[in-house]
Enzyme design. Structure first.
Site, PDB file in Angstrom:
ATOM      1  N   ASN A   1     -36.088 -10.035 -48.296  1.00  0.00           N
ATOM      2  CA  ASN A   1     -35.445 -11.448 -48.204  1.00  0.00           C
ATOM      3  C   ASN A   1     -36.700 -12.300 -47.710  1.00  0.00           C
ATOM      4  O   ASN A   1     -37.521 -11.768 -46.986  1.00  0.00           O
ATOM      5  CB  ASN A   1     -34.366 -11.307 -47.014  1.00  0.00           C
ATOM      6  CG  ASN A   1     -34.797 -11.364 -45.643  1.00  0.00           C
ATOM      7  OD1 ASN A   1     -35.003 -12.679 -45.121  1.00  0.00           O
ATOM      8  ND2 ASN A   1     -34.853 -10.371 -44.999  1.00  0.00           N
ATOM      9  N   SER A   2     -36.402 -13.525 -47.781  1.00  0.00           N
ATOM     10  CA  SER A   2     -37.434 -14.648 -47.212  1.00  0.00           C
ATOM     11  C   SER A   2     -36.813 -15.737 -46.773  1.00  0.00           C
ATOM     12  O   SER A   2     -36.987 -17.006 -47.362  1.00  0.00           O
ATOM     13  CB  SER A   2     -38.642 -14.859 -48.434  1.00  0.00           C
ATOM     14  OG  SER A   2     -39.295 -15.876 -47.907  1.00  0.00           O
TER      15      SER A   2
ATOM     16  N   GLY B   1     -27.731  -3.823 -40.652  1.00  0.00           N
ATOM     17  CA  GLY B   1     -28.174  -4.952 -41.099  1.00  0.00           C
ATOM     18  C   GLY B   1     -27.686  -5.109 -42.542  1.00  0.00           C
ATOM     19  O   GLY B   1     -26.667  -5.646 -42.562  1.00  0.00           O
TER      20      GLY B   1
ATOM     21  N   SER C   1     -29.417  -8.693 -36.391  1.00  0.00           N
ATOM     22  CA  SER C   1     -29.798 -10.050 -36.582  1.00  0.00           C
ATOM     23  C   SER C   1     -29.822 -10.501 -38.026  1.00  0.00           C
ATOM     24  O   SER C   1     -30.458  -9.801 -38.614  1.00  0.00           O
ATOM     25  CB  SER C   1     -30.982 -10.314 -35.793  1.00  0.00           C
ATOM     26  OG  SER C   1     -31.513 -11.809 -35.908  1.00  0.00           O
TER      27      SER C   1
ATOM     28  N   LYS D   1     -38.026  -6.771 -30.509  1.00  0.00           N
ATOM     29  CA  LYS D   1     -37.710  -6.164 -31.932  1.00  0.00           C
ATOM     30  C   LYS D   1     -39.200  -5.880 -32.660  1.00  0.00           C
ATOM     31  O   LYS D   1     -39.760  -6.947 -32.827  1.00  0.00           O
ATOM     32  CB  LYS D   1     -36.917  -7.150 -32.737  1.00  0.00           C
ATOM     33  CG  LYS D   1     -36.625  -6.633 -33.948  1.00  0.00           C
ATOM     34  CD  LYS D   1     -35.325  -7.324 -34.772  1.00  0.00           C
ATOM     35  CE  LYS D   1     -34.931  -6.716 -36.062  1.00  0.00           C
ATOM     36  NZ  LYS D   1     -33.998  -7.306 -36.413  1.00  0.00           N
TER      37      LYS D   1
ATOM     38  N   GLY E   1     -31.817 -15.110 -35.771  1.00  0.00           N
ATOM     39  CA  GLY E   1     -32.913 -15.831 -34.945  1.00  0.00           C
ATOM     40  C   GLY E   1     -32.711 -17.163 -34.709  1.00  0.00           C
ATOM     41  O   GLY E   1     -32.421 -17.617 -35.488  1.00  0.00           O
TER      42      GLY E   1
ATOM     43  N   CYS F   1     -40.964 -10.894 -37.652  1.00  0.00           N
ATOM     44  CA  CYS F   1     -40.541 -11.787 -38.837  1.00  0.00           C
ATOM     45  C   CYS F   1     -41.637 -11.789 -39.997  1.00  0.00           C
ATOM     46  O   CYS F   1     -42.536 -12.308 -39.865  1.00  0.00           O
ATOM     47  CB  CYS F   1     -39.730 -12.877 -38.606  1.00  0.00           C
ATOM     48  SG  CYS F   1     -39.169 -13.763 -40.251  1.00  0.00           S
TER      49      CYS F   1
ATOM     50  N   GLY G   1     -32.782  -2.273 -45.957  1.00  0.00           N
ATOM     51  CA  GLY G   1     -31.861  -1.471 -46.757  1.00  0.00           C
ATOM     52  C   GLY G   1     -32.302   0.037 -46.790  1.00  0.00           C
ATOM     53  O   GLY G   1     -33.124   0.511 -46.178  1.00  0.00           O
TER      54      GLY G   1
HETATM   55  C1  LIG Z   1     -30.785 -11.691 -44.800  1.00  0.00           C
HETATM   56  C2  LIG Z   1     -31.694 -11.313 -43.889  1.00  0.00           C
HETATM   57  C3  LIG Z   1     -31.997 -12.027 -42.391  1.00  0.00           C
HETATM   58  C4  LIG Z   1     -32.367 -11.438 -41.190  1.00  0.00           C
HETATM   59  N1  LIG Z   1     -32.922 -12.178 -40.370  1.00  0.00           N
HETATM   60  C5  LIG Z   1     -33.318 -11.631 -39.249  1.00  0.00           C
HETATM   61  C6  LIG Z   1     -33.593 -12.637 -38.028  1.00  0.00           C
HETATM   62  O1  LIG Z   1     -33.267 -13.769 -38.164  1.00  0.00           O
HETATM   63  N2  LIG Z   1     -34.250 -12.066 -36.959  1.00  0.00           N
HETATM   64  C7  LIG Z   1     -34.485 -10.625 -37.051  1.00  0.00           C
HETATM   65  O2  LIG Z   1     -35.131 -10.298 -36.072  1.00  0.00           O
HETATM   66  N3  LIG Z   1     -34.094  -9.831 -37.907  1.00  0.00           N
HETATM   67  C8  LIG Z   1     -33.844 -10.440 -39.337  1.00  0.00           C
HETATM   68  N4  LIG Z   1     -33.567  -9.649 -40.263  1.00  0.00           N
HETATM   69  C9  LIG Z   1     -33.876  -8.124 -39.966  1.00  0.00           C
HETATM   70  C10 LIG Z   1     -32.527  -7.129 -39.920  1.00  0.00           C
HETATM   71  O3  LIG Z   1     -32.106  -7.548 -38.574  1.00  0.00           O
HETATM   72  C11 LIG Z   1     -32.887  -5.994 -39.680  1.00  0.00           C
HETATM   73  O4  LIG Z   1     -33.923  -5.611 -38.853  1.00  0.00           O
HETATM   74  C12 LIG Z   1     -33.624  -5.162 -41.293  1.00  0.00           C
HETATM   75  O5  LIG Z   1     -32.856  -5.870 -42.089  1.00  0.00           O
HETATM   76  C13 LIG Z   1     -33.654  -3.783 -41.122  1.00  0.00           C
HETATM   77  O6  LIG Z   1     -32.382  -3.289 -41.305  1.00  0.00           O
HETATM   78  P1  LIG Z   1     -31.423  -3.049 -42.263  1.00  0.00           P
HETATM   79  O7  LIG Z   1     -31.922  -1.985 -43.227  1.00  0.00           O
HETATM   80  O8  LIG Z   1     -30.175  -2.282 -41.737  1.00  0.00           O
HETATM   81  O9  LIG Z   1     -30.922  -4.177 -43.036  1.00  0.00           O
HETATM   82  C14 LIG Z   1     -32.813  -9.876 -41.488  1.00  0.00           C
HETATM   83  C15 LIG Z   1     -32.227  -9.289 -42.445  1.00  0.00           C
HETATM   84  C16 LIG Z   1     -31.790  -9.689 -43.545  1.00  0.00           C
HETATM   85  C17 LIG Z   1     -31.589  -8.848 -44.745  1.00  0.00           C
END
Ligand SMILES: Cc1cc2nc3c(=O)[nH]c(=O)nc-3n(C[C@H](O)[C@H](O)[C@H](O)COP(=O)(O)O)c2cc1C
Length: 277
Positions: A56-57, A246, A4, A150, A33, A115, A198
């Site tokens: 991220n925010s 992600g 997501s 989640k 989301g 979140c 990351g």
């Molecule tokens: C820019 C960005 C936006 C994200 N938006 C959402 C979101 O809307 N809903 C959600 O459940 N997780 C969101 N996430 C979390 C990711 O889906 C993921 O759970 C998290 O980044 C960890 O995985 P990764 O290390 O592979 O990025 C977001 C992450 C990033 C970096």
């Protein structure tokens, strides 16, 4: 699965992939989301790079469920793989309304109770086992298809995972980002608070996946810092039944193809080794 928030709202996935590649390599698309009403998200700065990670925010910027259903979901469904809609609500009632709206429209739901970038809802759910019990139980009554929750990597994570199983979730996603802080300017002090993702978080989330998958019987979907087939294999060996990619998508939108290819090669290698020994 594409995690997501890391591949836009799906409007241009076919700029990066042939449809055949999506079908052959991606198990499901998890949407950004979506909330009941449109959200503008947080003011900039919203992104900060750290060594091996990203804070991220964003604050769940999205067009709201009506507009999402009208102008985004049909496009995402046209890619021909299961679509899981990630839901964000500040109150249980909002999750229920969203679940109603999506009945018959998507293959699955992923409830975002984790979140770190919002003032209400989000992470606060993850500290409150009573609220999560009620949320999962009531969404389950409305939503009969695939239902994932989640989880946050912080808070009473094991207890929350067990509650999700008890009240009828089909899977848990482990996990969302880690609450984190970056110093942007020294004087006057300017900071950015957000969620860290990351490669930096992989060892932490991998441990959570390992521990949680020993405690519950429903599938654990691993998500945190996967950038290679080796990372994905580690998650699978540590108990994950599936995984999400992600942040890596933000660097290379086609990375999931590379990850799957590497994973297949590694699994073939493992299988040949164990056959010959
Ligand atoms: C820019 C960005 C936006 C994200 N938006 C959402 C979101 O809307 N809903 C959600 O459940 N997780 C969101 N996430 C979390 C990711 O889906 C993921 O759970 C998290 O980044 C960890 O995985 P990764 O290390 O592979 O990025 C977001 C992450 C990033 C970096």
């Amino acid at each position: 699965m594409l995690a997501s928030g890391t591949w836009g709202l799906g409007e241009n996935l076919d700029n990066f992939f042939a449809l055949k590649e999506i079908k052959e390599n991606i198990g499901a698309l998890v949407t950004k989301g979506v909330s009941v009403n449109p959200r503008k998200g947080n003011l900039p700065p919203r992104i900060f790079e750290t060594p091996c990670g990203l804070i991220n925010s964003i604050g769940i910027e999205n067009p709201g469920i009506k507009e999402f259903k009208r102008n985004y979901l049909p496009r995402i469904k046209s890619y021909g793989v299961p679509v899981i809609v990630n839901l964000y609500g500040e109150e249980i009632e909002e999750f229920l309304e969203l679940s109603q709206e999506l009945r018959g429209e998507a293959d699955g739901l992923e409830l975002n109770i984790s979140c770190p970038n919002v003032k209400k809802g989000g992470l606060f759910f993850s500290y409150d086992s009573k609220t999560v019990s009620k949320l999962v139980k009531e969404v389950r009554e409305i939503w009969k298809d695939f239902l994932a929750v989640k989880l946050s990597p912080v808070g009473p994570v094991y207890e929350i995972a067990e509650i999700c199983e008890k009240y009828g979730a089909d899977a848990v996603v482990v996990a969302n980002t880690y609450p984190a802080l970056a110093v942007l300017e020294f004087k006057p002090l300017k900071i950015l608070q957000g969620g860290l993702s990351g490669p930096a978080i992989k060892p932490l989330t991998l441990r959570l996946v390992y521990e949680i998958s020993k405690k519950i019987r429903i599938p654990v979907i691993g998500c945190g810092g996967i950038v290679s087939g080796k990372d994905a294999l580690e998650y699978l060996l540590c108990g994950a039944k599936a995984f999400q990619v992600g942040t890596a998508n933000l660097i290379d939108p086609r990375v999931s193809i590379k990850i799957i290819k590497e994973l297949r090669d590694l699994k073939n290698g493992l299988c040949c080794k164990s056959n010959s020994s």
